[in-house]
Each structure stands twice: as C-alpha cells, then as structure tokens.
Design a protein around this motif. Structure first.
Motif, PDB file in Angstrom:
ATOM      1  N   MET A   1       0.829  -1.195   0.000  1.00 32.07           N
ATOM      2  CA  MET A   1       0.000   0.000   0.000  1.00 32.07           C
ATOM      3  C   MET A   1       0.872   1.257   0.000  1.00 32.07           C
ATOM      4  O   MET A   1       0.552   2.222  -0.677  1.00 32.07           O
ATOM      5  N   THR A   2       1.957   1.239   0.723  1.00 34.72           N
ATOM      6  CA  THR A   2       2.836   2.392   0.791  1.00 34.72           C
ATOM      7  C   THR A   2       3.409   2.727  -0.578  1.00 34.72           C
ATOM      8  O   THR A   2       3.490   3.898  -0.945  1.00 34.72           O
ATOM      9  N   LEU A   3       3.777   1.708  -1.349  1.00 36.07           N
ATOM     10  CA  LEU A   3       4.333   1.946  -2.678  1.00 36.07           C
ATOM     11  C   LEU A   3       3.297   2.587  -3.604  1.00 36.07           C
ATOM     12  O   LEU A   3       3.633   3.452  -4.407  1.00 36.07           O
ATOM     13  N   VAL A   4       2.062   2.172  -3.483  1.00 34.80           N
ATOM     14  CA  VAL A   4       0.992   2.756  -4.296  1.00 34.80           C
ATOM     15  C   VAL A   4       0.799   4.218  -3.898  1.00 34.80           C
ATOM     16  O   VAL A   4       0.713   5.099  -4.753  1.00 34.80           O
ATOM     17  N   THR A   5       0.738   4.469  -2.610  1.00 37.43           N
ATOM     18  CA  THR A   5       0.552   5.835  -2.114  1.00 37.43           C
ATOM     19  C   THR A   5       1.685   6.739  -2.585  1.00 37.43           C
ATOM     20  O   THR A   5       1.440   7.866  -3.024  1.00 37.43           O
ATOM     21  N   GLU A   9       1.426  10.066  -5.081  1.00 36.66           N
ATOM     22  CA  GLU A   9       1.843  11.389  -4.609  1.00 36.66           C
ATOM     23  C   GLU A   9       2.511  12.196  -5.715  1.00 36.66           C
ATOM     24  O   GLU A   9       2.540  13.418  -5.660  1.00 36.66           O
ATOM     25  N   GLU A  10       3.029  11.520  -6.734  1.00 39.24           N
ATOM     26  CA  GLU A  10       3.677  12.218  -7.844  1.00 39.24           C
ATOM     27  C   GLU A  10       2.665  12.983  -8.694  1.00 39.24           C
ATOM     28  O   GLU A  10       3.018  13.925  -9.378  1.00 39.24           O
ATOM     29  N   ASP A  11       1.406  12.565  -8.689  1.00 38.60           N
ATOM     30  CA  ASP A  11       0.348  13.244  -9.430  1.00 38.60           C
ATOM     31  C   ASP A  11      -0.872  13.324  -8.526  1.00 38.60           C
ATOM     32  O   ASP A  11      -1.615  12.359  -8.378  1.00 38.60           O
ATOM     33  N   LYS A  12      -1.095  14.463  -7.917  1.00 42.95           N
ATOM     34  CA  LYS A  12      -2.189  14.641  -6.944  1.00 42.95           C
ATOM     35  C   LYS A  12      -3.566  14.503  -7.586  1.00 42.95           C
ATOM     36  O   LYS A  12      -4.564  14.399  -6.893  1.00 42.95           O
ATOM     37  N   GLY A  13      -3.643  14.497  -8.923  1.00 45.09           N
ATOM     38  CA  GLY A  13      -4.909  14.339  -9.617  1.00 45.09           C
ATOM     39  C   GLY A  13      -5.354  12.895  -9.728  1.00 45.09           C
ATOM     40  O   GLY A  13      -6.450  12.607 -10.188  1.00 45.09           O
ATOM     41  N   ASP A  41      -0.480   7.465 -17.478  1.00 41.98           N
ATOM     42  CA  ASP A  41      -0.746   7.558 -16.040  1.00 41.98           C
ATOM     43  C   ASP A  41      -0.597   6.182 -15.397  1.00 41.98           C
ATOM     44  O   ASP A  41       0.025   6.047 -14.338  1.00 41.98           O
ATOM     45  N   CYS A  42      -1.167   5.155 -16.036  1.00 44.05           N
ATOM     46  CA  CYS A  42      -1.062   3.788 -15.508  1.00 44.05           C
ATOM     47  C   CYS A  42       0.385   3.305 -15.547  1.00 44.05           C
ATOM     48  O   CYS A  42       0.856   2.676 -14.600  1.00 44.05           O
ATOM     49  N   VAL A  43       1.084   3.622 -16.622  1.00 47.62           N
ATOM     50  CA  VAL A  43       2.490   3.217 -16.753  1.00 47.62           C
ATOM     51  C   VAL A  43       3.328   3.869 -15.661  1.00 47.62           C
ATOM     52  O   VAL A  43       4.173   3.214 -15.034  1.00 47.62           O
ATOM     53  N   ASN A  44       3.100   5.149 -15.404  1.00 46.71           N
ATOM     54  CA  ASN A  44       3.881   5.855 -14.377  1.00 46.71           C
ATOM     55  C   ASN A  44       3.661   5.249 -12.992  1.00 46.71           C
ATOM     56  O   ASN A  44       4.615   5.084 -12.218  1.00 46.71           O
ATOM     57  N   ILE A  45       2.427   4.903 -12.653  1.00 50.10           N
ATOM     58  CA  ILE A  45       2.152   4.282 -11.357  1.00 50.10           C
ATOM     59  C   ILE A  45       2.786   2.895 -11.311  1.00 50.10           C
ATOM     60  O   ILE A  45       3.386   2.506 -10.303  1.00 50.10           O
ATOM     61  N   SER A  46       2.676   2.163 -12.394  1.00 52.38           N
ATOM     62  CA  SER A  46       3.282   0.830 -12.457  1.00 52.38           C
ATOM     63  C   SER A  46       4.795   0.907 -12.233  1.00 52.38           C
ATOM     64  O   SER A  46       5.357   0.139 -11.450  1.00 52.38           O
ATOM     65  N   ILE A  57      14.251 -11.088  -5.113  1.00 54.26           N
ATOM     66  CA  ILE A  57      13.856 -11.542  -3.782  1.00 54.26           C
ATOM     67  C   ILE A  57      12.545 -12.308  -3.845  1.00 54.26           C
ATOM     68  O   ILE A  57      12.408 -13.381  -3.266  1.00 54.26           O
ATOM     69  N   GLU A  58      11.564 -11.736  -4.549  1.00 59.90           N
ATOM     70  CA  GLU A  58      10.258 -12.396  -4.669  1.00 59.90           C
ATOM     71  C   GLU A  58       9.608 -11.982  -5.983  1.00 59.90           C
ATOM     72  O   GLU A  58       9.498 -10.796  -6.290  1.00 59.90           O
ATOM     73  N   ASP A  59       9.187 -12.981  -6.770  1.00 60.08           N
ATOM     74  CA  ASP A  59       8.563 -12.707  -8.051  1.00 60.08           C
ATOM     75  C   ASP A  59       7.133 -12.221  -7.833  1.00 60.08           C
ATOM     76  O   ASP A  59       6.485 -12.564  -6.852  1.00 60.08           O
ATOM     77  N   PHE A  60       6.635 -11.408  -8.766  1.00 57.69           N
ATOM     78  CA  PHE A  60       5.289 -10.869  -8.655  1.00 57.69           C
ATOM     79  C   PHE A  60       4.765 -10.534 -10.046  1.00 57.69           C
ATOM     80  O   PHE A  60       5.522 -10.411 -11.003  1.00 57.69           O
ATOM     81  N   ALA A  61       3.463 -10.404 -10.138  1.00 58.33           N
ATOM     82  CA  ALA A  61       2.808  -9.906 -11.349  1.00 58.33           C
ATOM     83  C   ALA A  61       2.091  -8.621 -10.959  1.00 58.33           C
ATOM     84  O   ALA A  61       1.415  -8.568  -9.938  1.00 58.33           O
ATOM     85  N   LEU A  62       2.256  -7.579 -11.758  1.00 59.29           N
ATOM     86  CA  LEU A  62       1.688  -6.276 -11.444  1.00 59.29           C
ATOM     87  C   LEU A  62       0.802  -5.802 -12.589  1.00 59.29           C
ATOM     88  O   LEU A  62       1.216  -5.801 -13.741  1.00 59.29           O
ATOM     89  N   GLU A  63      -0.420  -5.423 -12.234  1.00 59.52           N
ATOM     90  CA  GLU A  63      -1.353  -4.852 -13.208  1.00 59.52           C
ATOM     91  C   GLU A  63      -1.872  -3.539 -12.633  1.00 59.52           C
ATOM     92  O   GLU A  63      -2.393  -3.498 -11.524  1.00 59.52           O
ATOM     93  N   VAL A  64      -1.702  -2.468 -13.393  1.00 57.27           N
ATOM     94  CA  VAL A  64      -2.246  -1.164 -13.018  1.00 57.27           C
ATOM     95  C   VAL A  64      -3.224  -0.763 -14.113  1.00 57.27           C
ATOM     96  O   VAL A  64      -2.865  -0.747 -15.291  1.00 57.27           O
ATOM     97  N   ALA A  65      -4.459  -0.466 -13.725  1.00 55.80           N
ATOM     98  CA  ALA A  65      -5.500  -0.141 -14.697  1.00 55.80           C
ATOM     99  C   ALA A  65      -6.327   1.035 -14.207  1.00 55.80           C
ATOM    100  O   ALA A  65      -6.383   1.327 -13.016  1.00 55.80           O
TER     101      ALA A  65
END
Length: 149
Positions: A1-5, A9-13, A41-46, A57-65
C-alpha cells in the motif's frame, strides 16, 4: 500500500480505487483521476511500484489499470469528475436516471425530465425534476454511456 501511495503522490490528480494482492503475489491496482486517465498515467504508477520491488527476492505480477467506464462510482472525487454526465443512481427509496449537475456539501445534485399525469384532464405532461442526494444515501451510482451522440 505504501508503494501505491508514494506513486500517487507524484500526481495529486490521481487516486486509488482498489488494491488487491492475491496468492502468487499478483498485484492489481485500480486508479482513477480528477481528469480522464491516459495509458501513461497507468504506466507511471506501475513504474513507481515496480521500481521499489525486487524480483530477485520475490517474483510478482503487477497490473495497473484505470477504473472502467462501467464501474460504479465509489468516491466523491469521481462524482465531481462526472458533472454534466447522466447517472443511474440507486438509493433505498428509488432509482433515478438523471443529469449530474453538481456536487457540494456531501451531496450530488441531479436534474431530469419525468412524465407525470396532467393535473387536469387525461394524459401526461413533462415535468422538470431535481433532487439532492447525500453520498451516504447512495447505494450505487453509475455513469450511463450514450453511444448515440
């Protein structure tokens, strides 16, 4: 959650609608904005999230939409963005299809035309209606997409 927040924060909109982390480290982030969102916008958050995670350290799959056009409105900021559009609003008492003309003081302001029986004589006539509904009284609200315009 912290990483998303931090990414938001880079784009307050931009703001978070939903965050899901499921088995196998599948991360799904749904965002919306005070303006229409772009792919960048989605790419920047991703990138902001992925930059702070280590696949070694740990593999993951990330989807930002972005929040889909057919998804219900859940936050007051989403209503403000949709002023001027037609909504389908459900409360405990009624379902209204109306134009969203304003958002203020914790309420949405709707206007629509209804057909009602004439006060004298037979038949119906058109009547302009309007109503203000508090956010807490809204059970569900969705933008009505009109492809005929």
């Amino acid at each position: 959650m912290t990483l998303v927040t931090e990414g938001l924060e880079e784009d307050k909109g931009l703001f978070l609608i939903d965050l899901q982390i499921t088995g196998g480290n599948n991360i799904k982030v749904i965002i919306d904005g005070d303006r229409d969102l772009s792919i960048s916008d989605c790419v920047n958050i991703s990138r902001a999230i992925e930059h702070n995670l280590d696949r070694e350290i740990e593999d993951f799959a990330l989807e930002v939409a972005s929040c889909g056009a057919t998804e219900p409105l859940t936050y007051p900021r989403q209503y403000q963005k949709n002023v001027g559009r037609k909504l389908a609003v459900v409360t405990k008492e009624e379902k209204i299809e109306a134009d969203l003309v304003g958002v203020e003081n914790g309420k949405i302001h709707l206007k629509w035309t209804a057909k009602e029986p004439k006060p004298v004589g037979k038949g119906k006539h058109k009547v302009q209606k309007e109503k203000k509904i508090a956010f807490e009284d809204i059970e569900k609200a969705q933008v009505i997409i009109n492809f005929n315009k």
